[in-house]
Design a protein around this motif. Structure first.
Motif, PDB file in Angstrom:
ATOM      1  N   UNK A   9       2.880  -1.804  -2.776  1.00  0.00           N
ATOM      2  CA  UNK A   9       2.368  -0.439  -2.927  1.00  0.00           C
ATOM      3  C   UNK A   9       1.341  -0.044  -1.875  1.00  0.00           C
ATOM      4  N   UNK A  10       1.432  -0.573  -0.670  1.00  0.00           N
ATOM      5  CA  UNK A  10       0.523  -0.142   0.394  1.00  0.00           C
ATOM      6  C   UNK A  10       0.760   1.338   0.690  1.00  0.00           C
ATOM      7  N   UNK A  11      -0.318   2.106   0.837  1.00  0.00           N
ATOM      8  CA  UNK A  11      -0.179   3.557   1.019  1.00  0.00           C
ATOM      9  C   UNK A  11       0.295   3.938   2.416  1.00  0.00           C
ATOM     10  N   UNK A  12       0.070   3.053   3.388  1.00  0.00           N
ATOM     11  CA  UNK A  12       0.535   3.334   4.746  1.00  0.00           C
ATOM     12  C   UNK A  12       0.646   2.018   5.513  1.00  0.00           C
ATOM     13  N   UNK A  13       1.100   2.104   6.767  1.00  0.00           N
ATOM     14  CA  UNK A  13       1.317   0.901   7.566  1.00  0.00           C
ATOM     15  C   UNK A  13       0.015   0.154   7.829  1.00  0.00           C
ATOM     16  N   UNK A  14      -1.079   0.878   8.037  1.00  0.00           N
ATOM     17  CA  UNK A  14      -2.355   0.201   8.277  1.00  0.00           C
ATOM     18  C   UNK A  14      -2.802  -0.591   7.048  1.00  0.00           C
ATOM     19  N   UNK A  15      -2.672  -0.016   5.868  1.00  0.00           N
ATOM     20  CA  UNK A  15      -3.033  -0.737   4.643  1.00  0.00           C
ATOM     21  C   UNK A  15      -2.167  -1.984   4.483  1.00  0.00           C
TER      22      UNK A  15
END
Length: 136
Positions: free
Chosen positions: A36-42
């Protein structure tokens, strides 16, 4: 004035406690297998923290099936991860992004630096690491 990091701080360098940062993503995956990472950086930060903590199941789950290795080798004995610097996060569109980072480590008294521009793809709402290039 900033304080030195503690063992409770997230290894990704966010300044947040581990359980409120990458630890939440790791725990959710361990609980029900969800990503469930919100974006690639997370996702990239959570993968770095997973390397620090030896969470190979999380690393494999967040690796895109088209490039995922069959297995991951354990870290060399004595390897210490020292820090992560995210230099850039670029989103090309809703499903593609890159993260340029530098990860520092120490092994056998020698410092090492890994710099990579990683490619990520989002499929069915889930971000995955695909591969990366070494700049320079």
């Amino acid at each position: 004035m900033s304080r030195p990091p503690t063992d409770a701080d997230c290894p990704c360098g966010s300044g947040l406690p581990y359980e409120h940062c990458c630890g939440a993503l790791h725990a959710r995956h361990a609980l029900d297998g969800s990503l469930c990472a919100i974006d690639a950086q997370a996702l990239m930060r959570s993968r770095y923290s997973a390397y620090v903590r030896g969470l190979h199941a999380y690393l494999r789950a967040t690796w895109h099936p088209s490039t995922r290795p069959d297995s991951l080798e354990p870290d060399d004995a004595g390897l210490r991860w020292l820090g992560l610097q995210v230099k850039a996060h670029r989103r090309q569109d809703d499903s593609h992004a890159t993260v340029h980072f530098v990860a520092r480590s120490k092994l056998g008294g020698r410092a090492h630096r890994l710099e990579e521009i990683s490619r990520f793809v989002r499929e069915n709402g889930v971000w995955y690491y695909v591969d990366g290039d070494f700049p320079g």
